[in-house]
Motif scaffolding. Sequence first.
Motif, PDB file in Angstrom:
ATOM      1  N   SER A 145       0.845  -1.187   0.000  1.00 52.66           N
ATOM      2  CA  SER A 145       0.000   0.000   0.000  1.00 52.66           C
ATOM      3  C   SER A 145       0.882   1.238   0.000  1.00 52.66           C
ATOM      4  O   SER A 145       1.895   1.282   0.701  1.00 52.66           O
ATOM      5  N   LEU A 146       0.491   2.228  -0.773  1.00 50.44           N
ATOM      6  CA  LEU A 146       1.208   3.492  -0.814  1.00 50.44           C
ATOM      7  C   LEU A 146       0.650   4.450   0.234  1.00 50.44           C
ATOM      8  O   LEU A 146      -0.562   4.501   0.454  1.00 50.44           O
ATOM      9  N   ARG A 147       1.529   5.227   0.860  1.00 53.51           N
ATOM     10  CA  ARG A 147       1.060   6.264   1.770  1.00 53.51           C
ATOM     11  C   ARG A 147       0.264   7.325   1.030  1.00 53.51           C
ATOM     12  O   ARG A 147      -0.736   7.833   1.515  1.00 53.51           O
ATOM     13  N   ALA A 148       0.742   7.673  -0.167  1.00 52.53           N
ATOM     14  CA  ALA A 148       0.098   8.741  -0.930  1.00 52.53           C
ATOM     15  C   ALA A 148      -1.235   8.307  -1.535  1.00 52.53           C
ATOM     16  O   ALA A 148      -2.057   9.154  -1.874  1.00 52.53           O
ATOM     17  N   ALA A 149      -1.431   7.008  -1.675  1.00 52.80           N
ATOM     18  CA  ALA A 149      -2.685   6.482  -2.229  1.00 52.80           C
ATOM     19  C   ALA A 149      -3.010   5.185  -1.497  1.00 52.80           C
ATOM     20  O   ALA A 149      -2.840   4.087  -2.040  1.00 52.80           O
ATOM     21  N   PRO A 150      -3.451   5.301  -0.245  1.00 55.18           N
ATOM     22  CA  PRO A 150      -3.626   4.113   0.602  1.00 55.18           C
ATOM     23  C   PRO A 150      -4.810   3.247   0.183  1.00 55.18           C
ATOM     24  O   PRO A 150      -5.946   3.482   0.565  1.00 55.18           O
ATOM     25  N   ALA A 151      -4.512   2.265  -0.624  1.00 54.27           N
ATOM     26  CA  ALA A 151      -5.498   1.266  -1.039  1.00 54.27           C
ATOM     27  C   ALA A 151      -4.774  -0.053  -1.174  1.00 54.27           C
ATOM     28  O   ALA A 151      -3.611  -0.087  -1.591  1.00 54.27           O
ATOM     29  N   PRO A 152      -5.417  -1.159  -0.791  1.00 57.30           N
ATOM     30  CA  PRO A 152      -4.740  -2.455  -0.887  1.00 57.30           C
ATOM     31  C   PRO A 152      -4.412  -2.821  -2.324  1.00 57.30           C
ATOM     32  O   PRO A 152      -5.162  -2.506  -3.252  1.00 57.30           O
ATOM     33  N   ARG A 153      -3.275  -3.453  -2.476  1.00 52.94           N
ATOM     34  CA  ARG A 153      -2.843  -3.933  -3.795  1.00 52.94           C
ATOM     35  C   ARG A 153      -2.841  -5.458  -3.710  1.00 52.94           C
ATOM     36  O   ARG A 153      -1.945  -6.053  -3.131  1.00 52.94           O
ATOM     37  N   PRO A 154      -3.860  -6.094  -4.268  1.00 50.96           N
ATOM     38  CA  PRO A 154      -4.107  -7.511  -3.959  1.00 50.96           C
ATOM     39  C   PRO A 154      -3.185  -8.498  -4.669  1.00 50.96           C
ATOM     40  O   PRO A 154      -3.140  -9.673  -4.292  1.00 50.96           O
ATOM     41  N   TRP A 155      -2.466  -8.053  -5.678  1.00 51.35           N
ATOM     42  CA  TRP A 155      -1.690  -9.000  -6.477  1.00 51.35           C
ATOM     43  C   TRP A 155      -0.512  -9.550  -5.671  1.00 51.35           C
ATOM     44  O   TRP A 155       0.169  -8.835  -4.951  1.00 51.35           O
ATOM     45  N   HIS A 156      -0.257 -10.832  -5.823  1.00 52.09           N
ATOM     46  CA  HIS A 156       0.959 -11.416  -5.249  1.00 52.09           C
ATOM     47  C   HIS A 156       2.165 -11.110  -6.140  1.00 52.09           C
ATOM     48  O   HIS A 156       3.252 -10.867  -5.648  1.00 52.09           O
ATOM     49  N   ILE A 157       1.922 -11.161  -7.430  1.00 60.62           N
ATOM     50  CA  ILE A 157       2.969 -10.905  -8.407  1.00 60.62           C
ATOM     51  C   ILE A 157       2.342 -10.237  -9.626  1.00 60.62           C
ATOM     52  O   ILE A 157       1.189 -10.522  -9.984  1.00 60.62           O
ATOM     53  N   GLY A 158       3.089  -9.316 -10.216  1.00 62.42           N
ATOM     54  CA  GLY A 158       2.648  -8.694 -11.450  1.00 62.42           C
ATOM     55  C   GLY A 158       3.703  -8.849 -12.524  1.00 62.42           C
ATOM     56  O   GLY A 158       4.902  -8.940 -12.220  1.00 62.42           O
ATOM     57  N   LEU A 159       3.262  -8.910 -13.765  1.00 64.05           N
ATOM     58  CA  LEU A 159       4.178  -8.901 -14.909  1.00 64.05           C
ATOM     59  C   LEU A 159       3.949  -7.623 -15.698  1.00 64.05           C
ATOM     60  O   LEU A 159       2.803  -7.226 -15.942  1.00 64.05           O
ATOM     61  N   CYS A 160       5.056  -6.974 -16.066  1.00 67.60           N
ATOM     62  CA  CYS A 160       5.001  -5.708 -16.800  1.00 67.60           C
ATOM     63  C   CYS A 160       5.546  -5.945 -18.204  1.00 67.60           C
ATOM     64  O   CYS A 160       6.610  -6.542 -18.367  1.00 67.60           O
ATOM     65  N   TYR A 161       4.840  -5.462 -19.206  1.00 64.36           N
ATOM     66  CA  TYR A 161       5.275  -5.699 -20.584  1.00 64.36           C
ATOM     67  C   TYR A 161       4.700  -4.623 -21.488  1.00 64.36           C
ATOM     68  O   TYR A 161       3.769  -3.889 -21.132  1.00 64.36           O
ATOM     69  N   HIS A 162       5.280  -4.542 -22.689  1.00 65.05           N
ATOM     70  CA  HIS A 162       4.790  -3.596 -23.694  1.00 65.05           C
ATOM     71  C   HIS A 162       4.497  -4.411 -24.962  1.00 65.05           C
ATOM     72  O   HIS A 162       3.869  -5.458 -24.884  1.00 65.05           O
ATOM     73  N   HIS A 163       4.950  -3.968 -26.131  1.00 63.43           N
ATOM     74  CA  HIS A 163       4.604  -4.666 -27.365  1.00 63.43           C
ATOM     75  C   HIS A 163       5.243  -6.053 -27.456  1.00 63.43           C
ATOM     76  O   HIS A 163       4.619  -7.003 -27.918  1.00 63.43           O
TER      77      HIS A 163
END
Length: 269
Positions: free
Chosen positions: A164-182
């Motif tokens: 959770s971010l202090r500046a935007a306190p909301a739960p982030r439920p993902w255990h893992i994320g994958l980041c990709y583009h094209h």
Amino acid sequence: MTSPLRTSSIGLLTGGDPPPVGLHNGEASSPFLIICDHAGNAVPAALAGLGLPQSELDRHIGVDIGILGVSKGLSDHLQAPLIFQRYSRLVAECNRRLDSPSFMTPISDGTLVPANQDPAADDRQARIREIVEPYHAEISGRIDHRLAAGLPLILVSMHSFTPSLRAAPAPRPWHIGLCYHHNRHFSDLVLDELAHQRDLVIGRNEPYGVNMAEDYSVPVHGEERRLPYVEFEIRQDLIADASGQAAWAERLAPVLSAAHARLAMESGR
């Protein structure tokens, strides 16, 4: 406010400062090359802690908590070289282009960074020259060497994210994320393998995606070179201790191996 950097003829880093580039299993010959942009939270002595207490540097704003342990474990399992950055992202954000506003961020998740409010031009150049450039030169050099030898290479970029971010306190439920583009084919293979693990909440470009205009590592070393790559984000509460780090390294190693086997079969290699 100007940076507390003390310039000298020998530059920013002195004998008491660690070298910026860390290597683990540097002589390994796996097709995987693992990179870790935010592995450490060191600050050059000349920067006087950036004007921050150590508690702030130990937060997610200063370091990707837990990810170096996971990366080293993964490097051991795959017998793959790992390149990691020892200096805090608050000193210089190695995963940002030089013209990005967050390359030398003045504020991060609600924390003002005193040394980054109005850094002098020579301060900025010293951080680029002595911290950022050696790190990316090591990555580029290893990629060049493998490609010149006609050897396969898959880039694995390792990150972690705060629950959770202090500046935007909301739960982030993902255990893992994958980041990709094209260029997402290898990421899709990894996602297919991860889908067998029913206990995981998996983010697809969550909590972050790849920003081609501002990000650096995957856009430059992966997308622009058209290399197969995967960029992981693991939630920090899952890897805050050594047992969690070991468990995630053990979890991801066979996933990457299986995805690589499928990629090799497709290409006939």
